[in-house]
Design an enzyme around this catalytic site. Structure first.
Site, PDB file in Angstrom:
ATOM      1  N   GLU A 283      95.761  -1.526  27.688  1.00 18.82           N
ATOM      2  CA  GLU A 283      96.828  -2.514  27.585  1.00 18.82           C
ATOM      3  C   GLU A 283      98.153  -1.851  27.226  1.00 18.82           C
ATOM      4  O   GLU A 283      99.205  -2.194  27.751  1.00 18.82           O
ATOM      5  CB  GLU A 283      96.444  -3.571  26.534  1.00 18.82           C
ATOM      6  CG  GLU A 283      97.271  -4.828  26.617  1.00 18.82           C
ATOM      7  CD  GLU A 283      96.614  -6.001  25.886  1.00 18.82           C
ATOM      8  OE1 GLU A 283      95.527  -5.826  25.276  1.00 18.82           O
ATOM      9  OE2 GLU A 283      97.188  -7.089  25.930  1.00 18.82           O
ATOM     10  N   GLU A 286      99.396  -0.227  30.230  1.00 15.30           N
ATOM     11  CA  GLU A 286      99.907  -1.254  31.141  1.00 15.30           C
ATOM     12  C   GLU A 286     101.311  -1.689  30.709  1.00 15.30           C
ATOM     13  O   GLU A 286     102.208  -1.867  31.534  1.00 15.30           O
ATOM     14  CB  GLU A 286      98.958  -2.455  31.165  1.00 15.30           C
ATOM     15  CG  GLU A 286      99.403  -3.535  32.162  1.00 15.30           C
ATOM     16  CD  GLU A 286      98.542  -4.802  32.090  1.00 15.30           C
ATOM     17  OE1 GLU A 286      97.531  -4.818  31.370  1.00 15.30           O
ATOM     18  OE2 GLU A 286      98.922  -5.778  32.771  1.00 15.30           O
ATOM     19  N   CYS A 310      93.205 -11.007  25.391  1.00 14.54           N
ATOM     20  CA  CYS A 310      91.871 -10.789  24.843  1.00 14.54           C
ATOM     21  C   CYS A 310      91.279 -12.030  24.198  1.00 14.54           C
ATOM     22  O   CYS A 310      90.142 -12.010  23.758  1.00 14.54           O
ATOM     23  CB  CYS A 310      91.853  -9.613  23.870  1.00 14.54           C
ATOM     24  SG  CYS A 310      93.229  -9.602  22.768  1.00 14.54           S
ATOM     25  N   SER A 330      98.434  -9.759  30.528  1.00 21.29           N
ATOM     26  CA  SER A 330      97.898  -8.431  30.813  1.00 21.29           C
ATOM     27  C   SER A 330      96.653  -8.588  31.680  1.00 21.29           C
ATOM     28  O   SER A 330      95.904  -9.554  31.533  1.00 21.29           O
ATOM     29  CB  SER A 330      97.527  -7.748  29.492  1.00 21.29           C
ATOM     30  OG  SER A 330      96.584  -6.738  29.734  1.00 21.29           O
ATOM     31  N   LYS A 369      84.099 -17.205  24.022  1.00 24.06           N
ATOM     32  CA  LYS A 369      83.495 -15.996  24.597  1.00 24.06           C
ATOM     33  C   LYS A 369      82.244 -16.336  25.395  1.00 24.06           C
ATOM     34  O   LYS A 369      81.810 -15.574  26.251  1.00 24.06           O
ATOM     35  CB  LYS A 369      83.130 -15.016  23.476  1.00 24.06           C
ATOM     36  CG  LYS A 369      84.313 -14.493  22.721  1.00 24.06           C
ATOM     37  CD  LYS A 369      84.831 -13.209  23.311  1.00 24.06           C
ATOM     38  CE  LYS A 369      86.132 -12.792  22.659  1.00 24.06           C
ATOM     39  NZ  LYS A 369      86.912 -11.911  23.489  1.00 24.06           N
ATOM     40  N   GLU A 372      83.631 -17.187  28.638  1.00 25.38           N
ATOM     41  CA  GLU A 372      84.180 -15.985  29.267  1.00 25.38           C
ATOM     42  C   GLU A 372      83.088 -15.132  29.917  1.00 25.38           C
ATOM     43  O   GLU A 372      83.238 -14.677  31.046  1.00 25.38           O
ATOM     44  CB  GLU A 372      84.922 -15.163  28.219  1.00 25.38           C
ATOM     45  CG  GLU A 372      85.597 -13.927  28.793  1.00 25.38           C
ATOM     46  CD  GLU A 372      86.202 -13.041  27.715  1.00 25.38           C
ATOM     47  OE1 GLU A 372      85.645 -12.975  26.607  1.00 25.38           O
ATOM     48  OE2 GLU A 372      87.241 -12.417  27.985  1.00 25.38           O
ATOM     49  N   GLU A 377      84.214 -13.759  37.468  1.00 23.25           N
ATOM     50  CA  GLU A 377      84.955 -12.494  37.561  1.00 23.25           C
ATOM     51  C   GLU A 377      84.343 -11.405  36.686  1.00 23.25           C
ATOM     52  O   GLU A 377      84.721 -10.238  36.780  1.00 23.25           O
ATOM     53  CB  GLU A 377      86.408 -12.653  37.090  1.00 23.25           C
ATOM     54  CG  GLU A 377      87.239 -13.736  37.714  1.00 23.25           C
ATOM     55  CD  GLU A 377      87.119 -15.065  36.966  1.00 23.25           C
ATOM     56  OE1 GLU A 377      86.035 -15.676  37.084  1.00 23.25           O
ATOM     57  OE2 GLU A 377      88.051 -15.480  36.291  1.00 23.25           O
ATOM     58  N   CYS A 526      91.068 -14.315  15.470  1.00 27.44           N
ATOM     59  CA  CYS A 526      89.613 -14.413  15.626  1.00 27.44           C
ATOM     60  C   CYS A 526      88.899 -14.756  14.331  1.00 27.44           C
ATOM     61  O   CYS A 526      87.861 -15.402  14.337  1.00 27.44           O
ATOM     62  CB  CYS A 526      89.061 -13.101  16.142  1.00 27.44           C
ATOM     63  SG  CYS A 526      89.781 -12.648  17.710  1.00 27.44           S
TER      64      CYS A 526
END
Ligand SMILES: Cc1cc2nc3c(=O)[nH]c(=O)nc-3n(C[C@H](O)[C@H](O)[C@H](O)COP(=O)(O)O)c2cc1C
Ligand code: SF4
Ligand code: SF4
Ligand code: SF4
Ligand code: SF4
Ligand code: FES
Lengths: 600, 389
Positions: A283, A286, A310, A330, A369, A372, A377, A526
């Site tokens: 990241e 990036e 994230c 990102s 999560k 996710e 993907e 989190c």
């Protein structure tokens, strides 16, 4: 500014309180416990359960302590026959409408309704009670399960979703006795704009909302000798799971947890912080690349500010509410997913295990999560990169089921080579942590020197303020980063999607002159995730944050790029950040979804 | 108390006189006149109107609002509809004076959804009044500007409750809020707001032009003026009657042609159901509740069925947010069904009476606080009929 003080009386004793204090707050200060159900310290006041009622002298009706703000001298009674009768009957009314099969309920022992019933010595149903469930359980989502049979219509979930998260996936349906707390148009929750943050679960007083628990499948995998079951643990569960075993909030139990996980039967215990370091490398690179394209090449297609990706709750929020602005995100996957992809490729090859036999479990503070890891993907390794997302609460139950008390466990380290995480990876758990970790690395890449903050602690972006901003001027750059010389890097941090919205609305209007933004869907980051131990309060979240920062201070490696196991991974496999392999395994794309219903 | 022929609202009315008088004196003096008149709200709660205005007047704010509550959702009530249909100018004049008194430049009429057919009427009246410079910019050259808009209700009875009404105007679900803060502190768009019933506002032009003393010559001490009653049920002449407060129920029954009724529901669904022994009591804020509707039940009516009807209404119309009202009304209805089947024990009936008490003391708004009244009064007054079946 000095606030006006008002003289009040509670149960005959005199007190002085600030004008505007609620009776509930005043009672708390006076050491008097008032029962509540619809009240939650994080939420706007509803005053609808009528459990907290008290008597104010001179008023005919009772008053909800949670909703009454003291503006004039009042004399309050908190215990009288009238009050006890009202609390008791209102509780009886709720219990009689409630399908109370406590022993098969996830909230057994942690349910506010159950403990009120116990505290009020309830030993029978005053009114004819529900004997059969009336509603079908909504199991449509990977993350959230709704059981309206246990709902007491306190609307804490609605207020969470609307006020705290600014999502609005839940609403009141119908009127009168047929009122139901449901989703928009009463659709299955997977078909509305729910971002799976799970914040409603953490604030539901009962078992009406829970996460979709994969523990049975995980036990099955553990019991299967063919399967090689790997668990990665995120920093936030480690700072919170102790609460489920009687430790005070803010106790980090990382090493005891490692021992317990091995005892349960996981074949390897890895540290998600390792993957957090990997995320920072990708990241951070990036970011530098985006800035270069923008500043040096004047490329308008590359979007700045870049925003972190994230937090899967945040990602889904963006997909619903800002579908046209997803290119600000990102392309990096979250640490959980990066880790899964690395385990099923690099690690499998390294240790010579067939990746189809590997089961990756992620211990996460998070409900999102779960969604996710089921995204289509997220199969770049050729397999499902992460098989199961398990919450802190669910892990605690598994540990207890195995007959283990965390308190009795010895302290054990992680397995290697994917078991070393830096301090920078650790602080991912707290709001501002990703930003801090990224700055530590990016600044050093660009200047060759550590960030100019004492002890590497970038304090301006720490804390619990909803939106925080900071600027850092880059000086004495290395030759290849001359183009960044003297550039002032503006960054912002937001936690809770209501705060994310504040920032995003600026980005949409083009008023955000930031370069980099960290957004976490959950209040506190989190550590306040939707899978964390219940209850959650600002104080508890603060304690967890303290635990994380304390632990990080003393770690040997505190910058992602200095993690030797990560350097090894790059050397042996990825080559360098943003390499072709990285792009294939560690980066992703997003799905514009829009604000209205979708199926899938 | 036999002068039941004296009328105010159904008497003579000349548009604009009250407003002209009001604009010629200070807002404080308008408020004082209303306070002195003893006028109390006709929307159900009976709150002193002048006092409410004074609260709003004293609030400091850049914006204030006045709202005319024309949601009239009470079963058997149609008095506000009559006033709005026949003399919308009067309602608007009252609202304008209220605006002047508290310092509001905008007023709203929150009209019950089902009354949409009166909307044109009201809008015509607004246009007329503007043409006569009794509304709009610089009214009667007094430098006071005031505009009125009509908002249509959502069709729920509870939206007649002032905060539910305001929430619904704010664009939210029509649900009552906790008080304090009161609407006069934080109402529409969080600004000081006065909500008054249609009928309340209609008295205002008269009081301002003819004086508080004149108004007090109607009615009795503590319950001054006249009151409109929508009377229905087993009677010869159902309709809207204007009668002085303090009149006994017997006198009223005589006027409407009730032949030997068994029971009368006074004060609307939220009121109480009285038996013969109470027919000689006066209707006033101190006596039998003077809500808008009076329903007369003849000898042949089954009082348990009557009670069931009321409770079905409340179960349906509760907004459902607070426990005692949402669950309580349902339990009362369930109890009535048990009584009907003859399987409600005395013990359980006592539990239900306790429940009624708790609903009254701990419900969030007037609906839940008053809905047990029908249960309590019918059980008390018609015990033999409903329990020993
Ligand atoms: C459930 C409920 C329904 C109500 N419906 C009405 C109504 O339809 N019209 C009305 O004027 N007031 C209604 N009220 C009373 C209003 O809350 C408020 O007290 C009134 O509009 C104030 O006006 P007043 O002071 O002129 O009476 C209702 C109250 C409750 C609790
Ligand atoms: S929600 Fe609470 S009271 Fe209800 S079944 Fe679960 S534990 Fe028991
Ligand atoms: S999980 Fe989050 S978005 Fe979904 S309903 Fe709950 S609070 Fe709303
Ligand atoms: S689901 Fe939970 S939080 Fe939501 S209203 Fe029901 S009991 Fe309250
Ligand atoms: S008393 Fe009834 S109508 Fe009033 S707020 Fe409570 S549930 Fe809603
Ligand atoms: S906690 Fe105060 S009314 Fe529910």
């Amino acid at each position: 500014m000095n606030r006006e003080m008002i003289d009040i009386r509670i149960d005959g004793k005199e007190f002085k309180v600030e004008k505007g204090t609620t009776i509930l707050e005043a009672c708390k200060m006076a050491g008097i416990n008032i029962p509540t159900l619809c009240y939650h310290p994080d939420l706007t006041v509803a005053g609808i359960c009528r459990i907290c009622v008290v008597e104010i002298e001179g008023m005919k009706t009772l008053t909800p302590a949670c909703a009454f703000q003291i503006e004039r001298p009042v004399s309050v009674k908190t215990n009288s026959p009238k009050i006890r009768k009202a609390r008791r009957i209102n509780l009886d009314l709720l219990l009689s409408e409630h399908y109370g099969d406590c022993y098969t309920c996830v909230r057994n022992g942690k349910c506010e309704l159950q403990s009120l019933a116990r505290d009020y010595g309830i030993d029978n149903y005053r009114f004819p009670s529900v004997i059969k469930p009336k509603y079908e359980i909504d199991n449509s989502s990977y993350a959230i399960v709704r059981d309206q049979n246990k709902c007491i219509s306190c609307k804490r979930c609605i207020r969470t979703c609307i006020d705290l998260q600014k999502v609005g996936a839940l609403e009141t349906f119908g009127r009168g006795h047929s009122v139901r707390i449901s989703t928009a148009l009463n659709k299955p929750i997977a078909e509305v704009i729910c971002i799976n943050c799970g914040q409603c679960i953490n604030r539901c007083p009962t078992g009406a909302l829970r996460a979709n628990d994969p523990a049975d499948f995980i036990w099955e995998a553990i019991d299967d000798p063919e399967k090689f079951v790997i668990i990665q643990t995120a920093p936030s569960p480690r700072a919170a799971i102790g609460e489920e075993f009687g430790y005070p909030p803010g106790t980090s139990v990382t090493k005891k947890l490692n021992a317990a996980l091995r005892r349960i039967g996981f074949d390897r215990v890895f540290d998600t912080n390792f993957a957090a370091d990997l995320t920072i490398m990708e990241e951070g690179s990036e970011l530098i690349e985006r800035l270069k394209k923008r500043i040096v090449e004047g490329d308008e297609i590359v979007k700045v500010p870049m925003i972190t990706s994230c937090s899967p709750g945040w990602v889904k929020f963006a997909e619903h509410y800002y579908p046209e602005h997803l290119n600000h995100l990102s392309t990096c996957k979250s640490p959980q997913q990066m880790f899964g992809a690395i385990i099923k490729t690099y690690y499998a090859r390294k240790v010579g295990i067939d990746p189809s036999k590997i089961v990756v479990v992620a211990l996460m503070p998070c409900a999102a999560k779960k969604f996710e890891c089921n995204r289509p993907e997220m199969r770049d390794s050729g397999f499902k990169d992460v098989d199961f997302g398990l919450t802190t609460r669910e892990m605690a139950t598994m540990i207890k089921e195995a007959g283990i008390d965390l308190k009795d466990m010895p302290e054990k380290d992680f397995d290697h080579p994917l078991g070393l995480g830096s301090g920078a990876g650790l602080i991912f758990g707290a709001t501002g942590g990703v930003m801090e970790a990224a700055i530590r690395t990016v600044y050093e890449i660009v200047t060759g020197k550590p960030v100019p903050f004492k002890n590497l602690e970038i304090t301006p972006i720490r804390g619990m303020e909803g939106v925080r901003e900071a600027s850092l001027t880059i000086e004495n750059t290395l030759p290849e980063y001359r183009w960044l010389e003297g550039v002032t890097l503006n960054v912002a941090v937001a936690h809770g999607t209501a705060n994310a919205k504040k920032i995003m609305d600026k980005v949409v209007k083009g008023e955000a002159d930031y370069h980099f933004i960290e957004i976490m869907a959950c209040p506190g980051g989190c550590l306040g995730g939707g899978g964390q131990p219940i209850p959650t309060t600002p104080e508890i979240r603060m304690a967890r944050a303290r635990a994380i920062y304390e632990e990080e201070k003393n770690l040997p490696v505190r910058k992602s790029h200095e993690n030797p196991e990560l350097q090894q991974l790059y050397k042996e496999f990825l080559k360098h950040p943003l390499s072709e392999v990285s792009h294939k395994l560690l980066h992703t794309h997003y799905t514009p979804r829009g604000k209205y219903f979708f199926v899938g | 108390m036999k002068q039941i022929k004296k009328k105010i609202l159904f008497g003579e009315y000349v548009s604009g006189i009250g407003l002209e008088k009001a604009l010629s004196i200070k807002p404080e003096d308008v408020i004082k006149e209303i306070k002195d008149s003893g006028l109390r709200g006709r929307g159900g709660a009976g709150f002193p109107t002048g006092l409410k205005w004074e609260f709003a007047f004293k609030e400091e704010s850049d914006e204030k609002y006045v709202i005319c509550n024309a949601d009239e959702g009470e079963p058997g009530t149609f008095k506000d509809r009559k006033l709005l249909t026949e003399q919308p100018e009067k309602v608007i004049e009252g609202l304008t004076i209220a605006g002047y008194a508290i310092g509001a430049k905008r007023g709203f009429i929150y009209l019950r959804g089902e009354y949409i057919y009166i909307l044109k009427n009201i809008e015509k009246a607004i246009t007329n009044l503007k043409e006569k410079n009794l509304l709009g910019e610089n009214i009667l050259n007094s430098n006071f500007h005031f505009d009125v808009e009509v908002r249509l209700g959502a069709g729920a009875y509870v939206c007649g409750e002032e905060f539910a009404l305001i929430e619904s105007m704010n664009g939210y679900r029509g649900e009552p809020r906790n008080k304090p803060p009161f609407p006069t502190q934080k109402g529409f768009r969080d600004k000081p707001t006065v909500v008054n019933n249609v009928e309340t506002l209609c008295f205002v032009p008269y009081i301002v032009s003819k004086g508080a003393e004149w108004f007090k010559s109607f009615g009795i001490e503590g319950s001054t003026g006249t009151k409109l009653f929508s009377v229905s049920g087993d009677i010869e002449h159902p309709g809207v009657y204007e009668l002085e407060l303090g009149i006994t129920l017997n006198e009223l029954l005589e006027v409407v042609g009730a032949k030997n009724p068994k029971a009368v529901q006074v004060g609307g669904a939220a009121g109480i159901c009285v038996a013969k022994k109470d027919f000689d009591r006066p209707i006033s804020f101190q006596g039998l509740p003077p809500g808008g509707s009076i329903i007369v039940f003849g000898e042949h009516r089954d009082m348990l069925k009557v009670l069931k009807n009321f409770l079905e209404f409340f179960v349906e119309e509760s907004c459902g947010q607070c426990t005692p009202c949402r669950e309580g009304n349902y339990r009362l209805l369930e109890g009535v069904n048990m009584l009907e089947k003859g399987n409600c024990s005395y013990r359980y009936l006592r539990e239900l009476l306790t429940l009624c008490e708790v609903m009254k003391t701990s419900s969030k708004c007037g609906l839940g606080q008053t809905s047990p009244n029908c249960f309590l009064s019918i059980l008390e007054n018609f015990k033999d009929e409903v329990i020993f079946r």
